[in-house]
Write a protein that holds these residues in place. Structure first.
Motif, PDB file in Angstrom:
ATOM      1  N   THR A 283      15.246 -19.257  42.179  1.00  0.00           N
ATOM      2  CA  THR A 283      15.703 -18.662  40.924  1.00  0.00           C
ATOM      3  C   THR A 283      16.229 -19.728  39.978  1.00  0.00           C
ATOM      4  OG1 THR A 283      17.889 -18.267  41.854  1.00  0.00           O
ATOM      5  CG2 THR A 283      16.262 -16.486  42.056  1.00  0.00           C
ATOM      6  N   PHE A 284      16.089 -19.461  38.683  1.00  0.00           N
ATOM      7  CA  PHE A 284      16.525 -20.409  37.656  1.00  0.00           C
ATOM      8  C   PHE A 284      17.262 -19.618  36.597  1.00  0.00           C
ATOM      9  CE2 PHE A 284      16.000 -22.880  33.756  1.00  0.00           C
ATOM     10  CZ  PHE A 284      16.289 -24.174  34.185  1.00  0.00           C
ATOM     11  N   ASN A 285      18.548 -19.871  36.463  1.00  0.00           N
ATOM     12  CA  ASN A 285      19.356 -19.202  35.453  1.00  0.00           C
ATOM     13  C   ASN A 285      19.701 -20.218  34.371  1.00  0.00           C
ATOM     14  OD1 ASN A 285      21.164 -17.862  33.846  1.00  0.00           O
ATOM     15  ND2 ASN A 285      22.516 -17.202  35.513  1.00  0.00           N
TER      16      ASN A 285
ATOM     17  N   GLN B 192      23.278 -21.190  33.390  1.00  0.00           N
ATOM     18  CA  GLN B 192      24.099 -21.997  34.289  1.00  0.00           C
ATOM     19  C   GLN B 192      23.613 -23.438  34.391  1.00  0.00           C
ATOM     20  OE1 GLN B 192      24.190 -19.876  38.021  1.00  0.00           O
ATOM     21  NE2 GLN B 192      25.497 -18.235  37.217  1.00  0.00           N
ATOM     22  N   GLU B 193      22.555 -23.775  33.656  1.00  0.00           N
ATOM     23  CA  GLU B 193      22.023 -25.133  33.686  1.00  0.00           C
ATOM     24  C   GLU B 193      22.537 -25.925  32.494  1.00  0.00           C
ATOM     25  OE1 GLU B 193      20.073 -26.286  36.120  1.00  0.00           O
ATOM     26  OE2 GLU B 193      19.976 -24.363  37.182  1.00  0.00           O
TER      27      GLU B 193
ATOM     28  N   TYR C 298      16.889 -18.176  24.519  1.00  0.00           N
ATOM     29  CA  TYR C 298      16.578 -17.853  25.909  1.00  0.00           C
ATOM     30  C   TYR C 298      15.065 -17.781  26.106  1.00  0.00           C
ATOM     31  CZ  TYR C 298      17.055 -15.550  30.477  1.00  0.00           C
ATOM     32  OH  TYR C 298      17.007 -15.235  31.814  1.00  0.00           O
TER      33      TYR C 298
ATOM     34  N   TYR D  20      12.607 -19.748  28.625  1.00  0.00           N
ATOM     35  CA  TYR D  20      11.696 -19.014  29.517  1.00  0.00           C
ATOM     36  C   TYR D  20      10.277 -19.552  29.424  1.00  0.00           C
ATOM     37  CZ  TYR D  20       9.039 -14.907  31.223  1.00  0.00           C
ATOM     38  OH  TYR D  20       8.184 -14.063  31.880  1.00  0.00           O
TER      39      TYR D  20
ATOM     40  N   GLU E 289      25.438 -12.468  29.397  1.00  0.00           N
ATOM     41  CA  GLU E 289      24.853 -11.737  30.526  1.00  0.00           C
ATOM     42  C   GLU E 289      24.698 -10.243  30.238  1.00  0.00           C
ATOM     43  OE1 GLU E 289      26.515 -15.519  32.010  1.00  0.00           O
ATOM     44  OE2 GLU E 289      27.273 -13.922  30.690  1.00  0.00           O
TER      45      GLU E 289
ATOM     46  N   PRO F 140      19.673 -12.060  34.281  1.00  0.00           N
ATOM     47  CA  PRO F 140      20.514 -12.995  35.041  1.00  0.00           C
ATOM     48  C   PRO F 140      19.758 -14.239  35.505  1.00  0.00           C
ATOM     49  CG  PRO F 140      19.996 -11.044  36.333  1.00  0.00           C
ATOM     50  CD  PRO F 140      19.522 -10.764  34.954  1.00  0.00           C
ATOM     51  N   VAL F 141      18.473 -14.105  35.743  1.00  0.00           N
ATOM     52  CA  VAL F 141      17.616 -15.256  36.069  1.00  0.00           C
ATOM     53  C   VAL F 141      16.315 -15.090  35.303  1.00  0.00           C
ATOM     54  CG1 VAL F 141      18.595 -15.616  38.371  1.00  0.00           C
ATOM     55  CG2 VAL F 141      16.626 -14.096  38.091  1.00  0.00           C
ATOM     56  N   LEU F 142      15.585 -16.194  35.134  1.00  0.00           N
ATOM     57  CA  LEU F 142      14.315 -16.104  34.421  1.00  0.00           C
ATOM     58  C   LEU F 142      13.348 -15.200  35.164  1.00  0.00           C
ATOM     59  CD1 LEU F 142      13.560 -19.756  33.233  1.00  0.00           C
ATOM     60  CD2 LEU F 142      14.466 -17.858  31.896  1.00  0.00           C
TER      61      LEU F 142
END
Length: 401
Positions: free
Chosen positions: A2-4, A7-8, A259, A263, A308, A313-315
């Motif tokens: 997973t990639f959020n 948070q990166e 976002y 993505y 959020e 929450p994640v891509l």
């Protein structure tokens, strides 16, 4: 894994400016590269252009100088990104070759989005539109054979079929019938937000491209065909932009734009076959992560909510360019004879549709039909690329005028 992106951490904004040498990227090989690399380039160019134009519109409606300054700083970097992305296209390619690639993007990107879309109403909007882009590809491919004496399989490489879709002359509808119902921002799946923004941006860049390159041709049929399909692209932008909830705040829209860029750069980085292009997608992703962080801070400060509450929450699963032949054939069989009325779809040619058809065509054959006639006359047959046997027979013939 997973990639959020929330948070990166990306590259700090004050380290993102590139000099002329860094902006001077090597274009892809038009003859030996992956056709879907070119599609990813075109798609991301549309995303960057939309981001820039949205930022300009936001600035024109924003009274806060500090916000306008931050938008301007990020926007300049976005403009550099757009130049790098678009300049990956080869200068050796003709305008018509790039046009065919644009339509390949429209067909395979919209078909993929339609397959993945969770909302039935939005899904139907994408399925309706893709059959029109499918037919545009067929019309331009015939023009390409006629005036450049080359075949579209050189560009699409058998990944996308070139054959009649919903006939282009039937795409001209009364403007009120191009407006769809928007999703509800309070309950919409976060993926649906991204889909709507992506396809709107892709169609918008196609509309802009055709309105600018069309008059550069000398051949009358080329000028006429670009004019006709350019008007339909305007309809398509109306169709897709109306899917977005107009109640979204500027801050919400800014957040979604950033976002969505994360993505798509992440998606294309994961699926890119050209190592040099993949490195650019990775660099731009790391830039966009910082743009998203800044947008999230403004969203929290000015909108009063947490990101959020709006974003996934994640891509989601990566956007993928891949053949959609069986899916499109089934759509052609099931829905080729659809048109729109109000915010819905019907098979009946209602009075408003027929009146608009009579007015726009004026009792004459439109350019989209003439180009097929002229290519048949010159080549002895129309151009098609059908890779999986004869195309399904429909109730509407491509040469119906």
């Amino acid at each position: 894994m997973t990639f959020n992106p929330l948070q990166e951490r990306g590259i700090p904004l004050d380290r993102q400016l590139r000099n002329w040498r860094e902006l001077n990227v090597t274009p892809i090989d038009p003859d030996h590269g992956d056709p879907y690399t070119r599609c990813r380039i075109i798609a991301l160019n549309g995303i960057e252009v939309e981001s820039i134009m949205f930022s300009h519109q936001f600035a024109r409606h924003c009274p806060d100088p500090a916000v306008k300054q931050q938008l301007a700083e990020v926007r300049y970097i976005e403009a550099q990104q757009q130049k790098v992305v678009n300049w990956l296209l080869p200068g050796l390619a003709s305008v018509l070759e790039t046009t065919i690639a644009y339509e390949q993007v429209a067909v395979d990107l919209t078909a993929w989005v339609a397959r993945m879309e969770p909302d039935p109403y939005l899904k139907r909007a994408y399925e309706f539109g893709v059959l029109e882009d499918f037919d545009h590809l067929y019309r331009y491919a015939n023009l390409y054979e006629m005036i450049e004496h080359r075949k579209a399989e050189k560009i699409v490489d058998n990944l996308t079929e070139v054959t009649p879709g919903r006939p282009t002359y039937l795409h001209h509808r009364h403007p009120v019938d191009n407006v769809r119902e928007p999703y509800d921002k309070n309950v919409v799946d976060p993926l649906s937000r991204l889909h709507a923004l992506t396809i709107m941006a892709a169609e918008q860049q196609t509309m802009n491209f055709y309105m600018n390159v069309g008059p550069t041709y000398m051949e009358p049929i080329a000028r006429q065909l670009y004019q006709e399909i350019g008007l339909i692209e305007e309809e398509h932008v109306t169709h897709y932009e109306s899917l977005v909830d107009p109640g979204e705040t500027w801050w919400e829209q800014l957040l979604t734009h950033e976002y969505n860029e994360c993505y798509l750069y992440h998606s294309f980085m994961e699926t890119e076959s050209d190592p040099k292009v993949k490195a650019i997608w990775e660099l731009h992703l790391n830039m966009e992560l910082e743009h998203l962080r800044l947008a999230a801070e403004m969203f929290k400060r000015h909108d009063g909510r947490e990101p959020e509450q709006v974003l996934a929450p994640v891509l989601p699963a990566p956007v993928t360019f891949e053949p959609n032949k069986a899916y499109l054939r089934q759509l052609l069989t099931d829905t080729i004879d659809f048109t729109t009325i109000g915010t819905g779809y019907v098979r009946d040619m209602h009075e408003r549709f027929e009146g608009w058809q009579a007015a726009i065509h004026g009792g004459e054959k439109p350019p989209s039909e003439i180009v097929i006639d002229e290519n048949r006359s010159k080549s002895g047959r129309e151009y098609r690329l059908e890779t999986e046997g004869p195309h399904p027979v429909s109730s509407l013939r491509a040469d119906q005028g």
